[in-house]
Design a protein around this motif. Sequence first.
Motif, PDB file in Angstrom:
ATOM      1  N   SER A   3      -6.253  -8.220  -1.224  1.00 20.27           N
ATOM      2  CA  SER A   3      -6.414  -8.532  -2.233  1.00 20.27           C
ATOM      3  C   SER A   3      -7.023 -10.459  -1.120  1.00 20.27           C
ATOM      4  CB  SER A   3      -4.944  -9.802  -3.281  1.00 20.27           C
ATOM      5  OG  SER A   3      -4.319  -9.860  -2.341  1.00 20.27           O
ATOM      6  N   THR A  43      -6.145  -1.881   1.278  1.00 19.81           N
ATOM      7  CA  THR A  43      -6.385  -2.562   0.293  1.00 19.81           C
ATOM      8  C   THR A  43      -6.297  -4.125   0.394  1.00 19.81           C
ATOM      9  OG1 THR A  43      -5.642  -2.298  -2.187  1.00 19.81           O
ATOM     10  CG2 THR A  43      -4.467  -2.572   0.022  1.00 19.81           C
ATOM     11  N   TRP A 102     -13.773  -3.047  -6.160  1.00 15.40           N
ATOM     12  CA  TRP A 102     -13.825  -4.660  -6.079  1.00 15.40           C
ATOM     13  C   TRP A 102     -13.127  -5.058  -7.146  1.00 15.40           C
ATOM     14  CZ3 TRP A 102     -16.855  -8.726  -7.243  1.00 15.40           C
ATOM     15  CH2 TRP A 102     -16.463  -9.752  -7.516  1.00 15.40           C
ATOM     16  N   ARG A 107      -8.839  -8.252  -5.810  1.00 12.25           N
ATOM     17  CA  ARG A 107      -8.301  -7.517  -5.242  1.00 12.25           C
ATOM     18  C   ARG A 107      -9.616  -6.324  -4.535  1.00 12.25           C
ATOM     19  NH1 ARG A 107      -3.207  -5.966  -6.301  1.00 12.25           N
ATOM     20  NH2 ARG A 107      -3.615  -4.557  -4.630  1.00 12.25           N
ATOM     21  N   LYS A 113     -12.614 -14.114  -4.534  1.00  8.77           N
ATOM     22  CA  LYS A 113     -11.718 -14.613  -5.639  1.00  8.77           C
ATOM     23  C   LYS A 113     -12.684 -15.115  -6.953  1.00  8.77           C
ATOM     24  CE  LYS A 113      -7.315 -16.563  -7.805  1.00  8.77           C
ATOM     25  NZ  LYS A 113      -6.092 -17.328  -7.698  1.00  8.77           N
ATOM     26  N   TRP A 127     -10.339  -2.056  -3.209  1.00  2.00           N
ATOM     27  CA  TRP A 127      -9.406  -1.184  -2.458  1.00  2.00           C
ATOM     28  C   TRP A 127      -9.949   0.528  -1.838  1.00  2.00           C
ATOM     29  CZ3 TRP A 127      -9.374  -3.044  -7.497  1.00  2.00           C
ATOM     30  CH2 TRP A 127      -8.008  -3.361  -7.442  1.00  2.00           C
ATOM     31  N   GLU A 145      -7.565 -12.015  -8.954  1.00  2.00           N
ATOM     32  CA  GLU A 145      -7.189 -12.175  -7.369  1.00  2.00           C
ATOM     33  C   GLU A 145      -8.182 -10.863  -6.479  1.00  2.00           C
ATOM     34  OE1 GLU A 145      -4.380 -13.126  -7.532  1.00  2.00           O
ATOM     35  OE2 GLU A 145      -4.420 -14.094  -9.282  1.00  2.00           O
ATOM     36  N   ASN A 199       0.823  -1.050   0.089  1.00  2.00           N
ATOM     37  CA  ASN A 199      -0.278   0.397  -0.079  1.00  2.00           C
ATOM     38  C   ASN A 199       0.603   1.495   0.216  1.00  2.00           C
ATOM     39  OD1 ASN A 199      -2.326  -1.732   0.574  1.00  2.00           O
ATOM     40  ND2 ASN A 199      -2.600  -1.586   2.022  1.00  2.00           N
TER      41      ASN A 199
END
Length: 532
Positions: free
Chosen positions: A441, A439, A421, A427, A445, A429, A425, A122
């Motif tokens: 991961s 943030t 989103w 991820r 997924k 934020w 993966e 980050n």
Amino acid sequence: MCRRVTPGLFMIIVYLCVRQTSEQVPGQMEVRKPLYQRLRRLDEQFRRFQEVTLNHLQSIAENYNISYSIDTRFQLLTQQYESLSRDFQSFKASADQDLSSLKSWSKKFQKKTKRLDLRLANVERALRENNRLNHRHVQEHRTVIANLTQELREQRNLTGSMEAYKEEVQSGIGVLQDALTQQQEQMKQLSEQIQAMQRAGVFSSTGSPRSEDPLTSNRTPQGLVPAMLTKRVKPKVQPKVSKEDRVRNRLLPFTSTSQPRVFPEGRRLRDRKQGSAQTSTLPPEPPALPKEHSQIQSLLQLPLRHKIPQHHIPKKAASICNVHSALLFPSASAQNYVTFRKGFSAGIHEISICTWLKVDADYVGTLLSYATEDNDNKLVLYGRNSSIQGSMDFVIGDPAYRELSIGNILDGRWHHICVIWSSIEGRFWHYTDRRLTSTGSKFQKGYEIPSGGFMVLGQEQDTVGGGFDIAEAFVGRLAGFALWSRVLTPGEVSGVATGRGLPRGAVLTLDDVDQLHGSVQQVSCECLEHCI
């Protein structure tokens, strides 16, 4: 002991028998020598056998003594083994405890390492973003400096043109002064002629014309009536200025004609001569120079901004003007919520949610709730008054969620948040006022948010379109809400937060609101400062 003595006695007996036989039969000595030799050899072998036997018996005795004490030794060994086994068990237990604590510590260390890696990622991402923003700001500053330099050059050119304009104005003022001087001389001549006419008796002592006044009888006694009374005196004609020069020099009120500056004084003087009844002699009219001179001085004293054409310099926008409308949730109530006329037309694998918030409570409440028949928490931005203050749950496919920190927006002011989103993966934020707050991961997924659900703002659904709780209500103002089915870039998030417009492809906005329930109000406002 019998075994040890019997061989000796046996040898002694054999020796005595042989000796007796040798004494009895002397003639047989030669025949018996080989026998003696054999006996000697047998004796030697017997002795060696005896030694070996003795050694063997000693070893057997020793072994017997060892076997006699082996039980005690075995017991001692058993006790030692038991003590060693007990020590080994205690050591094993302590080692297991140490291993378990080491495993737990290693797991914690791995978690901390992952958190540190995420924080480092980050920080690196924030540093890259800051560097990018700084680079952009530097470029903008360079552009501004270049624009300022260009403006300075234009101002210098304008100053040069103003200097030329000033010189032209000064030259025009000189021309006007010359014209005024000539007018003053003409006025002096006029006053002298009037005085001469008074001395000649053309006017009475009261200033009224006589019966034989040439102006009333159209006669010219003694040829003394000057041409100034029958014909206006024209000053010296000045060179005319073209229209282009007047526009450029801003001299239209002064160079179009010089007559209006002279003739009103002449008319005023003639009227005063004809209508005066108080004095017998008319005093000379004061020259027009002071009035014209005052006008010239007022012209010279005009501020520069009245002479220079103003260049419009656009001002920077000081407000956020991309919100279009705002929603007011006045109180915590299960009846206050908003529904949309449409939902997701297809399943989505990426989502971006951005909005302006002004929270009027000490908790954030529920901003958004998307429910289907299979799961009432397919997509939720959720908080309640009993949860940890300054936090909000970001839920995608209950029970998977991430906790977002939002403590800095509970100050009763407008703040901008974006939650993004991606199923790639997993991820996600979280931005607050353009800055990346958190943030991560591996959050759902490969997951797909299905279509056909029901979207609600301000309340959390326990069933589709219902099951509301007052403790989960949002209290405050919500403006510029928008939802995209893609991942917004940091530049786009910054653009939304600074009022540069909404990025393309918004799936839902406040323009798609279907119904306002309870006491919720929607207000149209182009700029954020104008919203309630």
